[in-house]
Design a protein around this motif. Structure first.
Motif, PDB file in Angstrom:
ATOM      1  N   ASP A   1      99.861 -51.190 -74.697  1.00  0.00           N
ATOM      2  CA  ASP A   1     100.562 -51.321 -75.978  1.00  0.00           C
ATOM      3  C   ASP A   1      99.660 -50.814 -77.109  1.00  0.00           C
ATOM      4  O   ASP A   1      98.842 -51.576 -77.647  1.00  0.00           O
TER       5      ASP A   1
ATOM      6  N   ALA B   1     100.256 -50.181 -80.246  1.00  0.00           N
ATOM      7  CA  ALA B   1     100.453 -50.899 -81.505  1.00  0.00           C
ATOM      8  C   ALA B   1      99.716 -52.232 -81.503  1.00  0.00           C
ATOM      9  O   ALA B   1      99.097 -52.627 -82.507  1.00  0.00           O
TER      10      ALA B   1
ATOM     11  N   VAL C   1      94.439 -44.490 -81.370  1.00  0.00           N
ATOM     12  CA  VAL C   1      94.121 -45.761 -82.025  1.00  0.00           C
ATOM     13  C   VAL C   1      92.616 -45.984 -82.071  1.00  0.00           C
ATOM     14  O   VAL C   1      92.047 -46.310 -83.122  1.00  0.00           O
TER      15      VAL C   1
END
Length: 378
Positions: free
Chosen positions: A146, A148, A185
Motif C-alpha cells: 500500500d 499511500a 514514495v
C-alpha cells in the motif's frame, strides 16, 4: 521428566490440537513425485550443466569451504559468482551468504541505526521480520502493498532515517508488490527501499533479473536487493546486492557474514552455472507464465479462490490447518507434492495450499497434478 521438558510437551500438545504439528518427511534420491512444492521454478537444480559444474568444483576444492569467508572460505568460485550476480541484478557489487535468511538479517541490520525507522510490509517473510526485530530499531508494520499507507507512515516521522522493507513477489500468496510506486514514495522522502527479490529473480524481468529490474529500479543508489540462490537457481545461499559502500560495511561489520562458514564452492559453482542458464531461459519463463495462467483458470473453474500468479507462486485457501494438512497428504499419496502453509507461516492466520510451479515438470504430469489437487480438495 524435567520441568522444562514438561513445558515443551504441553506446548507440543497445544500445537497438535490446533493442527500445527510439523513433520519432517525425507525424500529418497530420484523420487518420481510431481513437485509443485519446491522452489525450483526453472527446473535447473537437476540440469546436467549445473551438476557438472558442481562436480568439477567438488573435485577441485573438496566438500566444504573449510572456514568463514574472511578466514579461508572465500574462493575464486565465490568471487566469480558475486561479479556475475552484481551485473545481472544491475548493482554495483554483490555479496554471497550461506543462506537467504542470513542475507536478509545482515542487510536489515546493516541499514538500521539507533534512530532508524524500519517500515515492514505486513506480509513479509520471517527472515525480514526477524531482521527488523533483532535490529534494535523502531519497527512499524505497514498495510500490505500500500504506497499511500507507506507515505502516511513516513510523513508521520519527518526527519528520521527510514528504510521500507518488502518482498517483490510475496512468498505465500505470490502477489507482486507495486515496487515503482513504493520507490516513488521512499525516494521522495529520502528513505531507502530494501527488496527481497527471492521469488522473482530468474522469473521476472529481462534475462530474469527479477522484480526490481522489471520495475526499472535496478542500480538505483537507494534500492537494496536481497535474494536466495535456492529458488530459480536451484542451489543454496543468499545474496545482498547494492552500492559498494554497503557491501564494504557488511564485510567489515556484518555478523551473519563474518561469523558464518562460507557456502561450499561446489554449490557456488553450480549456482553460477544455473545463473548463466537462467539468463538465457526465456523459453522456461514462458512455460512458467503459461502454467501460472492455466492453474488459475483450472482451479478457478473448479470453484477455488486462487491468488493471481505474478510469477511462479499461487495459493489456494483451505478451511483450516487440519484440512490443509489432509489435503496436502492426500495429494502426496497420489505422488503430487504441494506446499501446506499454516500459521505462523501465513501472515493473516489462515491456512493454504501453496503451489510453486516448475518449468521442468512434464506437461502431462503438470496437467495430472492439477486434476489431483481438485479431486483431493476437502
Amino acid at each position: 521428566m524435567a520441568g522444562w521438558q514438561e513445558a515443551l510437551e504441553r506446548q507440543a500438545r497445544t500445537r497438535a490440537k490446533a493442527g500445527l504439528t510439523r513433520i519432517l518427511r525425507p525424500r529418497p534420491a530420484g523420487d518420481t513425485v510431481v513437485d509443485l512444492a519446491g522452489n525450483d521454478y526453472l527446473g535447473l537444480a537437476v540440469h546436467p550443466g549445473v551438476i557438472a559444474a558442481s562436480v568439477r568444483a567438488l573435485q577441485e576444492y573438496g566438500l566444504g569451504a573449510t572456514g568463514s569467508r574472511l578466514v579461508r572460505g572465500s574462493t575464486r568460485a565465490h568471487e566469480a559468482l558475486e561479479t556475475e550476480l552484481a551485473g545481472w541484478l544491475g548493482a554495483e557489487q554483490a555479496l554471497v551468504y550461506s543462506s537467504g535468511y542470513l542475507a536478509n538479517l545482515g542487510a536489515v541490520r546493516a541499514l538500521a541505526g539507533p534512530q532508524t525507522l524500519l517500515v515492514s510490509d505486513r506480509y513479509n517473510h520471517a527472515s525480514l521480520i526477524d531482521g527488523c526485530k533483532s535490529s534494535g530499531a523502531e519497527v512499524v508494520v505497514a498495510p500490505h502493498a500500500d504506497p499511500a499507507a507507506l507515505a502516511a507512515i513516513l510523513d508521520a516521522h519527518p526527519g528520521r532515517p527510514a528504510v521500507f522493507v518488502t518482498e517483490s513477489v510475496f512468498s505465500v500468496d505470490g502477489d507482486l508488490a507495486p515496487l515503482a510506486e513504493l520507490h516513488a514514495v521512499t525516494s521522495s522522502r529520502d528513505a531507502l527501499l530494501l527488496v527481497d527479490d527471492a521469488h522473482a529473480v530468474g522469473v521476472l524481468g529481462t534475462e530474469g533479473a527479477g522484480g526490481v529490474a522489471a520495475a526499472g529500479l535496478a542500480g538505483k543508489p537507494d534500492v537494496i536487493v536481497t535474494a536466495t540462490l535456492s529458488k530459480s537457481l536451484g542451489g543454496a545461499g543468499g545474496v545482498v546486492a547494492g552500492p559498494a559502500a554497503l557491501i564494504r560495511h557488511l564485510v567489515d561489520t556484518g555478523r551473519t557474514f563474518i561469523y558464518d562458514t562460507a557456502p561450499p564452492p561446489a554449490v557456488v559453482a553450480g549456482v553460477h552455472a544455473a545463473l548463466r542458464l537462467a539468463r538465457a531461459a526465456d523459453d522456461r519463463r514462458a512455460v512458467l507464465a503459461a502454467r501460472g495462467a492455466l492453474t488459475a483458470r483450472r482451479l478457478g473453474a473448479a470453484g477455488f479462490e486462487v491468488s493471481r500468479p505474478a510469477a511462479g507462486v499461487l495459493s489456494v485457501p483451505a478451511p483450516g490447518p487440519e484440512a490443509a494438512v489432509t489435503w496436502a497428504a492426500d495429494c502426496a499419496d497420489r505422488d503430487i507434492a504441494v506446499g501446506c502453509f499454516r500459521p505462523p507461516s501465513t501472515p493473516d492466520g489462515s491456512s493454504r495450499l501453496r503451489l510453486t510451479l516448475n518449468a521442468g515438470v512434464a506437461a502431462a504430469d503438470f496437467a495430472r497434478a492439477l486434476d489431483v489437487i481438485v479431486e483431493c480438495a476437502p
